[in-house]
Scaffold this motif. Structure first.
Motif, PDB file in Angstrom:
ATOM      1  N   ASP A 290      -0.975  -0.085 -11.520  1.00  0.00           N
ATOM      2  CA  ASP A 290      -0.944  -0.368 -13.032  1.00  0.00           C
ATOM      3  C   ASP A 290       0.362  -1.069 -12.999  1.00  0.00           C
ATOM      4  O   ASP A 290       1.580  -0.774 -12.803  1.00  0.00           O
ATOM      5  CB  ASP A 290      -1.313   0.702 -13.674  1.00  0.00           C
ATOM      6  N   GLU A 291      -0.184  -2.010 -13.503  1.00  0.00           N
ATOM      7  CA  GLU A 291       1.397  -3.840 -14.633  1.00  0.00           C
ATOM      8  C   GLU A 291       1.342  -3.898 -15.474  1.00  0.00           C
ATOM      9  O   GLU A 291       0.156  -4.238 -15.545  1.00  0.00           O
ATOM     10  CB  GLU A 291       1.899  -4.524 -13.016  1.00  0.00           C
ATOM     11  N   LYS A 335      -2.893  -4.291 -10.336  1.00  0.00           N
ATOM     12  CA  LYS A 335      -2.301  -5.467  -9.261  1.00  0.00           C
ATOM     13  C   LYS A 335      -2.430  -5.386  -7.936  1.00  0.00           C
ATOM     14  O   LYS A 335      -2.628  -3.544  -7.612  1.00  0.00           O
ATOM     15  CB  LYS A 335      -1.195  -5.628  -9.777  1.00  0.00           C
ATOM     16  N   THR A 336      -3.353  -5.850  -7.205  1.00  0.00           N
ATOM     17  CA  THR A 336      -2.465  -5.324  -5.682  1.00  0.00           C
ATOM     18  C   THR A 336      -1.495  -5.252  -4.847  1.00  0.00           C
ATOM     19  O   THR A 336      -1.096  -6.716  -4.805  1.00  0.00           O
ATOM     20  CB  THR A 336      -3.481  -6.300  -4.354  1.00  0.00           C
ATOM     21  N   THR A 337      -1.010  -4.986  -4.150  1.00  0.00           N
ATOM     22  CA  THR A 337       0.451  -4.532  -2.912  1.00  0.00           C
ATOM     23  C   THR A 337       0.152  -4.578  -2.083  1.00  0.00           C
ATOM     24  O   THR A 337      -0.474  -3.930  -1.538  1.00  0.00           O
ATOM     25  CB  THR A 337       1.590  -4.622  -4.494  1.00  0.00           C
ATOM     26  N   HIS A 338       1.583  -5.007  -1.141  1.00  0.00           N
ATOM     27  CA  HIS A 338       1.124  -4.929   0.176  1.00  0.00           C
ATOM     28  C   HIS A 338       2.718  -3.748   1.012  1.00  0.00           C
ATOM     29  O   HIS A 338       3.651  -4.222   0.059  1.00  0.00           O
ATOM     30  CB  HIS A 338       1.578  -5.613   1.340  1.00  0.00           C
ATOM     31  N   GLU A 339       2.889  -2.614   0.757  1.00  0.00           N
ATOM     32  CA  GLU A 339       3.892  -2.156   1.755  1.00  0.00           C
ATOM     33  C   GLU A 339       3.567  -1.255   2.362  1.00  0.00           C
ATOM     34  O   GLU A 339       2.997  -1.094   3.387  1.00  0.00           O
ATOM     35  CB  GLU A 339       4.336  -1.192   0.774  1.00  0.00           C
ATOM     36  N   TRP A 340       4.861  -1.346   3.324  1.00  0.00           N
ATOM     37  CA  TRP A 340       4.673  -0.697   4.727  1.00  0.00           C
ATOM     38  C   TRP A 340       4.683   1.005   4.296  1.00  0.00           C
ATOM     39  O   TRP A 340       5.242   1.780   4.148  1.00  0.00           O
ATOM     40  CB  TRP A 340       6.100  -0.467   5.759  1.00  0.00           C
ATOM     41  N   GLU A 341       3.660   1.330   5.092  1.00  0.00           N
ATOM     42  CA  GLU A 341       3.685   3.260   4.863  1.00  0.00           C
ATOM     43  C   GLU A 341       3.318   3.813   5.689  1.00  0.00           C
ATOM     44  O   GLU A 341       2.998   3.667   7.064  1.00  0.00           O
ATOM     45  CB  GLU A 341       1.967   3.307   4.271  1.00  0.00           C
ATOM     46  N   LEU A 342       4.407   4.887   5.704  1.00  0.00           N
ATOM     47  CA  LEU A 342       4.726   5.623   7.239  1.00  0.00           C
ATOM     48  C   LEU A 342       3.956   6.975   7.508  1.00  0.00           C
ATOM     49  O   LEU A 342       3.119   7.472   6.446  1.00  0.00           O
ATOM     50  CB  LEU A 342       6.038   6.552   6.901  1.00  0.00           C
ATOM     51  N   LEU A 343       3.699   6.088   9.252  1.00  0.00           N
ATOM     52  CA  LEU A 343       1.675   7.064   9.336  1.00  0.00           C
ATOM     53  C   LEU A 343       2.383   8.572   9.990  1.00  0.00           C
ATOM     54  O   LEU A 343       1.219   9.751   9.588  1.00  0.00           O
ATOM     55  CB  LEU A 343       1.154   5.887   9.995  1.00  0.00           C
TER      56      LEU A 343
END
Length: 812
Positions: A290-291, A335-343
């Motif tokens: 949400d932005e 809003k669609t964002t991209h980020e590195w997610e730790l698995l």
């Protein structure tokens, strides 16, 4: 004016012709320059926390589009053919009907982890190999492109040179390739691919075109690519962004493998297979947030319309609020964002408290460690911390099955299944000094705080702490195996009816399973490890004359020994069925003595080292020295058969028979041949004769003397004694005595020294029983001279066969 008019017109016409040509040249030069290598555009640092290798800069994406969208080998690349074994392997994988294609991801992550381990190990002695900035971050990154159907796995490991790419991914097949192909043809289980070191090729389960971009510190950046059509190509990378160091694998997924472009699916697979990888695994994940954004004019006008209907009091309140806030109006949007997610956020399992780790977590960790992702749990595990002069943490596992090559080249291989860590830094998985060879079937890891980090492997082997670690590991390993037996209801000697819990049902028969898989290792341990020989002897299992097909321990055997029995009786042979019929057991069985069956070839060597157990000596019932109580008639029998034994010993002097004695072990058989106490048994002779490089001279020395033991109660022996008394020179009696000895020799497990002589004596005995004269000759066949026509008939094939062949050809 006229003088300058004509030249001016001509000059303008020339300009008109020259300008289009110049434009075309400029355009052509631009095209040429676009193909030429240029310095890559500078990427903005950490846009959305994106490392250099997988950045989302628009210029980089555009520049990489050509190579990523193609599914054909680059024209300027150097072409190679796959080695034959690799081609066979790839054919099996590509044409496989194997349903679990998920394994490709775990194999790639496992390889990436190995590459990271190697660069971290090198950095212990040379910190500069890691580089700076993002290159120094040891991590694994997964990214997907749904539009182009590409899945990328990137690591910042050691990377590969051009030579490494050729060697590791194509032309030189390791021994594991052949072993895996052979295993696949017999069992068809593709799930074991990681255990053979050829896990990379599992990518072709889901991809029809693969690119491997790799950069080693000692070489340029190269691209390896293949469509799995028997060939691959390698070229210097001039298209992709510089990796700095490491490897990126791009899988161009098949149409039927589009499920692996789903982020949820990838998260699930990493959680299932790679949860305990020692490096962070990041996924380039898509998220909606949400932005707050400025409100549009339309929205503000709507607000004005609604405000007109409000009362004056409300308007005054709003005016006051606006004066206080004085902020522009905003609204919330998705809003669609991209980020590195730790698995993989799991803490290293060996660093945790054993009480906090569940059985399921131990099982998952074992599967990750052993690269065995079957359904079976490990038979046992031991998780402990050693404190004192030497401090270390360790986790040991007993696998559910023995590897197919466990005992191949046992004394020549330096194979180990233990991973060595020093202060959480992986050092080696080929360090064979932590456990003795007989325990090399155990899986696990050791993390030491005492061993030094920055020393060579050779120096580490000489380190004083290593002997202490090894000693403690052996003790813990043997305790873990002993615990399997203690918790197995089938191993309990208590015969009382006890209500079995579900846990007991699960552990029922576990030790028998362990023994069938790894029993030979325990026997080898008794031979090799004098210090722990007694502890290992407690783990021995075998069948006996009273065990009814179940396994028995030495403690259980001793508890069932008859009163007055001083020795533990055993016999060696090729099978239990053969030993049950052995004449050596006749009187022992009759007197209700229990005899152990040893049927493994290694048992002969084992009993040369295991001389006694709990003050009870072992006695081979096929050797001299067997004592089964005392018979009051022994002296009388020896005296009455004294003449026969002397005569028979003299008659057998050429057969290497040391003595002829009255037997105390026979009941229904006339006689047997036993060996001296320290000589080879019949079974040992057979084993040694089958050795490829055996020495006949040494065998003759070790064979020892043989003793013929006769049964004084048997009618044949009694009759032979009477014949000797009547006429000791009777040739027929001598022949009979010789035949009896040779028959006893075979029944006792030995091979006759002269099979032809033995056969002729048997035929002679048959002639006598059929009242055929010993001088009766074989009827000679008539000599018929062969004519030339007869020779031709035998040489030429029948015409009918030729006709049949011609008819068959016509039909085809």
């Amino acid at each position: 004016m006229r003088k300058w008019t004509v030249p001016s017109v001509l000059f303008l016409i020339c300009l008109l012709f020259l300008l289009p040509d110049q434009g075309r040249k400029i355009h052509a030069n631009a095209e040429v320059d676009s193909d030429a290598p240029v310095d890559p555009p500078k990427v903005e640092e950490r846009i959305g926390a994106v490392p250099n290798g997988l950045s989302t800069d628009s210029d980089v994406v555009k520049r990489e589009a050509e190579s990523m969208s193609r599914k054909t080998l680059r024209t300027n690349a150097e072409k190679f053919e796959f080695q034959a074994e690799v081609s066979r392997l790839m054919d099996i994988i590509i044409n496989s009907l194997y349903s679990n294609k998920d394994i490709f991801l775990r194999e790639l992550i496992s390889n990436a982890s190995d590459a990271l381990d190697k660069i971290r190990f090198l950095s212990l002695t040379d910190k500069e190999v890691l580089g700076e900035g993002d290159n120094a971050k040891l991590e694994i990154q997964i990214k997907l492109d749904k539009e182009k159907k590409i899945l990328s796995i990137r690591d910042r490991g050691i990377g590969m040179t051009k030579e490494d790419l050729i060697k590791n991914l194509g032309t030189i097949a390791k021994s594991g390739t052949s072993a895996f192909v052979e295993k696949m043809q017999t069992s068809g289980d593709l799930n074991l691919i990681g255990q053979f070191g050829v896990g990379f090729y599992s990518v072709y389960l889901v991809a029809d075109y693969v690119e491997v971009i790799s950069k080693h510190n000692d070489d340029k950046q190269y691209v390896w690519e293949s469509k799995a059509d028997g060939a691959f190509a390698i070229s210097e990378d001039e298209w992709n962004e510089p990796l700095g160091r490491g490897t990126e694998i791009r899988l161009h997924l098949r149409d039927e493998a589009q499920e692996y472009l789903d982020e949820f699916k990838l998260k699930e697979l990493v959680k299932k297979y790679s949860e305990f990888i020692n490096f962070p695994i990041h996924l380039w994940a898509t998220k909606e947030v949400d932005e707050e954004v400025p409100a549009d004019e339309d929205d503000s006008s709507d607000d004005e319309e609604t405000s007109e209907s409000k009362s004056s009091e409300e308007e005054e309140e709003e005016e006051d609020a606006e004066k206080e806030d004085k902020k522009p109006k905003t609204k919330t949007v998705k809003k669609t964002t991209h980020e590195w997610e730790l698995l993989n956020d799991m803490k290293a399992i060996w660093l945790r408290n054993p009480k906090e780790v569940t059985d399921e977590e131990y099982t998952k960790f074992y599967h990750s460690l052993a690269k065995d992702f079957g359904d079976e749990k490990p038979l046992a595990w031991s998780h402990f911390t050693a404190e004192g002069d030497v401090e270390f943490k360790a986790v040991l596992f007993v696998p559910p099955k023995a590897p197919s090559d466990l005992y191949e080249s046992y004394y020549n291989s330096n194979k180990s299944n233990l991973k060595l860590y020093v202060r959480r830094v992986f050092i080696s998985d080929e360090f064979d000094e932590l456990l003795p060879k007989y325990l090399n079937f155990l899986m696990g890891l050791v993390d030491s705080d005492t061993l030094p980090l920055n020393v060579s492997r050779e120096m580490l082997q000489q380190h004083s702490s290593l002997k202490t670690i090894k000693k403690k590991l052996i003790r813990k390993a043997l305790d873990m195996i002993r615990k399997i037996a203690e918790e197995d209801p089938d191993e309990s000697s208590d015969k009382k009816d006890i209500e079995e819990s579900s846990d007991d049902n699960e552990k029922k028969g576990q030790y028998a399973k362990f023994w069938n898989e790894f029993g030979k290792s325990i026997k080898l341990g008794i031979i090799e490890d004098a210090t722990n020989r007694n502890r290992l002897a407690k783990l021995l299992r075998f069948e006996t004359t009273k065990s009814d097909g179940k396994l028995t321990s030495l403690d259980q055997y001793i508890s069932r020994m008859k009163s007055g029995q001083k020795d533990i009786f055993y016999i060696t042979g090729t099978s239990k069925e053969q030993l049950e019929k052995s004449p050596f057991l006749e009187r022992l069985t009759k007197k209700n003595y229990e005899v152990i069956f040893f049927t493994d070839p290694v048992d002969e060597y084992l009993m040369q080292y295991l001389m006694d157990y709990e003050d009870q000596k072992f006695q081979n019932v096929s050797k001299e020295g067997l004592k089964i109580g005392k018979d009051s008639k022994d002296k009388e029998l020896k005296e009455s058969f004294k003449d026969l034994t002397k005569w028979w010993k003299k008659a057998l002097v050429s057969e290497n028979v040391d003595d002829v004695k009255i037997s105390n072990r026979l009941a229904d058989t006339p006689c047997v041949v036993v060996t001296s106490k320290y000589g080879w048994t019949a079974n040992m002779e057979r084993i040694m004769q089958s050795q490829t490089l055996s020495d006949a001279n040494k065998q003759a020395y070790m064979r020892g003397k043989r003793v013929l033991e006769i049964n004084p109660r048997h009618p044949i022996i009694k009759e032979l004694r009477e014949r000797i008394v009547t006429d000791p020179e009777d040739e027929g009696v001598k022949q009979t005595a010789q035949l009896i000895y040779q028959t006893a020799l075979m029944e006792s497990g030995f091979s006759p020294t002269d099979p032809k002589d033995f056969a002729s004596r048997i035929y002679g005995s048959v002639k006598n029983s059929l009242n055929i004269s010993p001088d009766a000759a074989v009827e000679e066949e008539d000599d018929v001279e062969e004519t030339e026509e007869a020779v031709k008939e035998t040489e030429e094939p029948p015409k009918t066969e030729n006709v049949a062949e011609e008819d068959l050809k016509d039909e085809l």
